[in-house]
Design a protein around this motif. Structure first.
Motif, PDB file in Angstrom:
ATOM      1  N   TYR A 193       1.466 -40.884 -64.068  1.00 51.42           N
ATOM      2  CA  TYR A 193       0.790 -40.230 -65.171  1.00 51.42           C
ATOM      3  C   TYR A 193       1.605 -40.349 -66.441  1.00 51.42           C
ATOM      4  N   PHE A 194       0.947 -40.041 -67.520  1.00 53.98           N
ATOM      5  CA  PHE A 194       1.520 -40.286 -68.831  1.00 53.98           C
ATOM      6  C   PHE A 194       2.763 -39.453 -69.109  1.00 53.98           C
ATOM      7  N   THR A 195       3.749 -40.064 -69.727  1.00 54.03           N
ATOM      8  CA  THR A 195       4.918 -39.373 -70.262  1.00 54.03           C
ATOM      9  C   THR A 195       5.086 -39.805 -71.712  1.00 54.03           C
ATOM     10  N   GLY A 196       5.855 -39.052 -72.474  1.00 58.33           N
ATOM     11  CA  GLY A 196       6.023 -39.360 -73.877  1.00 58.33           C
ATOM     12  C   GLY A 196       7.042 -40.431 -74.154  1.00 58.33           C
ATOM     13  N   PHE A 197       7.594 -41.046 -73.106  1.00 63.88           N
ATOM     14  CA  PHE A 197       8.640 -42.042 -73.274  1.00 63.88           C
ATOM     15  C   PHE A 197       8.588 -43.022 -72.111  1.00 63.88           C
ATOM     16  N   GLY A 198       8.594 -44.323 -72.393  1.00 64.21           N
ATOM     17  CA  GLY A 198       8.536 -45.278 -71.300  1.00 64.21           C
ATOM     18  C   GLY A 198       8.436 -46.707 -71.784  1.00 64.21           C
ATOM     19  N   LEU A 199       7.877 -47.555 -70.941  1.00 65.91           N
ATOM     20  CA  LEU A 199       7.746 -48.976 -71.237  1.00 65.91           C
ATOM     21  C   LEU A 199       6.373 -49.261 -71.822  1.00 65.91           C
ATOM     22  N   SER A 200       6.332 -49.941 -72.953  1.00 68.72           N
ATOM     23  CA  SER A 200       5.068 -50.254 -73.598  1.00 68.72           C
ATOM     24  C   SER A 200       4.362 -51.438 -72.944  1.00 68.72           C
ATOM     25  N   GLU A 201       5.086 -52.209 -72.154  1.00 68.77           N
ATOM     26  CA  GLU A 201       4.546 -53.351 -71.439  1.00 68.77           C
ATOM     27  C   GLU A 201       5.574 -53.774 -70.410  1.00 68.77           C
ATOM     28  N   PRO A 202       5.222 -54.664 -69.467  1.00 70.64           N
ATOM     29  CA  PRO A 202       6.231 -55.084 -68.499  1.00 70.64           C
ATOM     30  C   PRO A 202       7.462 -55.673 -69.192  1.00 70.64           C
ATOM     31  N   ASN A 203       8.622 -55.257 -68.753  1.00 68.77           N
ATOM     32  CA  ASN A 203       9.881 -55.834 -69.213  1.00 68.77           C
ATOM     33  C   ASN A 203      10.334 -56.835 -68.168  1.00 68.77           C
ATOM     34  N   TYR A 204      10.657 -58.053 -68.576  1.00 71.36           N
ATOM     35  CA  TYR A 204      10.938 -59.052 -67.562  1.00 71.36           C
ATOM     36  C   TYR A 204      11.961 -60.084 -68.019  1.00 71.36           C
ATOM     37  N   LEU A 205      12.470 -60.787 -67.031  1.00 69.99           N
ATOM     38  CA  LEU A 205      13.321 -61.954 -67.235  1.00 69.99           C
ATOM     39  C   LEU A 205      12.759 -63.053 -66.348  1.00 69.99           C
ATOM     40  N   ILE A 206      12.216 -64.117 -66.975  1.00 72.80           N
ATOM     41  CA  ILE A 206      11.544 -65.169 -66.224  1.00 72.80           C
ATOM     42  C   ILE A 206      12.043 -66.540 -66.685  1.00 72.80           C
ATOM     43  N   SER A 207      11.818 -67.518 -65.837  1.00 68.93           N
ATOM     44  CA  SER A 207      12.182 -68.892 -66.160  1.00 68.93           C
ATOM     45  C   SER A 207      11.113 -69.814 -65.593  1.00 68.93           C
ATOM     46  N   GLY A 208      10.861 -70.913 -66.287  1.00 66.92           N
ATOM     47  CA  GLY A 208       9.826 -71.816 -65.816  1.00 66.92           C
ATOM     48  C   GLY A 208       9.976 -73.207 -66.372  1.00 66.92           C
ATOM     49  N   PHE A 209       8.997 -74.027 -66.087  1.00 69.57           N
ATOM     50  CA  PHE A 209       9.000 -75.421 -66.505  1.00 69.57           C
ATOM     51  C   PHE A 209       7.802 -75.687 -67.395  1.00 69.57           C
TER      52      PHE A 209
END
Length: 272
Positions: A24-40
């Motif tokens: 449920y909602f809190t007043g503080f958190g992640l606005s979108e997925p935070n990630y570390l990715i690599s690709g080709f």
């Protein structure tokens, strides 16, 4: 700049630990997925994920904080910060190809919840926002512009089973180095998602689609589809990372090379 990025990574992990298990909602958190990715990347251009055949890392950080509450719900005034960082080949002096920063101030209003006090998280929200997106580079490498716009949102990304949003904006104060950037970023976005939770409301797996386009021509500028899998959801831990796979096709992923077209498959780890 390197110390700043490291500090932001550590802050993102701490905030993820606090908010990942919150359904449920809190007043503080992640606005979108935070990630570390690599690709080709199949492109021969100097695009965000590939240079001369080498794969590259991409880091995304996105956090929000509600600075003013209008009522005891999701309505309020929000301050958020988003960053995309792209690594180039090993260089201790300048390891980043480009860092893109987007601080944003937004006002949110729950439509029916504001009037009736309904607790349904799927009641739409209306948001208005203003932001500045730039890479803080010097000279001819500088890219930047302001955005002002609004969007309609249903559900919470990664927090409710279903999610959908439509966002549109207008560019202002566009730098002379990227006068035509609207042709490559678009001025509208549709985003949808689905998440499957376990009994403790931890995401077991999920998928999302992010489509950006120009309103006047309907030309699609980019499309990104992602899959998230949390193999440790059944461990009942408060915080666990998710495995992530993404396919991205389009332009303006990296501000420095906003005209270059990226066609890439990436894998990595995400926090939601």
């Amino acid at each position: 700049m390197n110390r700043l990025s490291i500090a932001l990574v550590l802050a993102s992990v701490v905030w993820s630990k606090i908010t990942f298990a919150e359904q449920y909602f809190t007043g503080f958190g992640l606005s979108e997925p935070n990630y570390l990715i690599s690709g080709f990347n199949s492109s021969s251009h100097n695009t965000p994920m590939s240079t001369e055949g080498n794969n590259r890392l991409k880091l995304r950080i996105g956090v929000y904080y509600r600075v003013l509450a209008f009522k005891e719900d999701r309505s309020g005034l929000y301050l958020s910060y988003n960053q995309n960082s792209f690594w180039k080949r090993a260089d201790p002096g300048t390891p980043f190809l480009d860092n893109n920063y987007r601080p944003e101030l937004s006002a949110c209003l729950d439509i029916l919840r504001w009037i009736t006090g309904n607790e349904d998280l799927y009641i739409p929200k209306i948001k208005a926002f203003v932001s500045r997106e730039s890479n803080w580079a010097k000279g001819s490498d500088y890219r930047g512009y302001d955005k002002i716009g609004g969007f309609l949102e249903i559900g919470q990304f990664g927090k409710t089973e279903y999610y959908a949003s439509f966002r549109c904006w207008k560019n202002l104060n566009v730098s002379s180095n990227n006068k035509d950037i609207r042709n490559y970023t678009g001025d509208a976005q549709i985003r949808i998602g689905y998440w499957y939770f376990n009994t403790n409301r931890i995401v077991k797996w999920g998928t999302s689609l992010d489509l950006r386009f120009n309103l006047d021509s309907s030309d699609i500028t980019s499309v990104a589809t992602s899959v998230y899998i949390n193999p440790l959801a059944g461990k009942n831990w408060k915080w666990t990372p998710a495995l992530m796979a993404e396919y991205y096709y389009g332009t303006a992923e990296c501000l420095l090379y906003y005209k270059a077209r990226t066609n890439s498959i990436r894998v990595g780890i995400a926090f939601m």
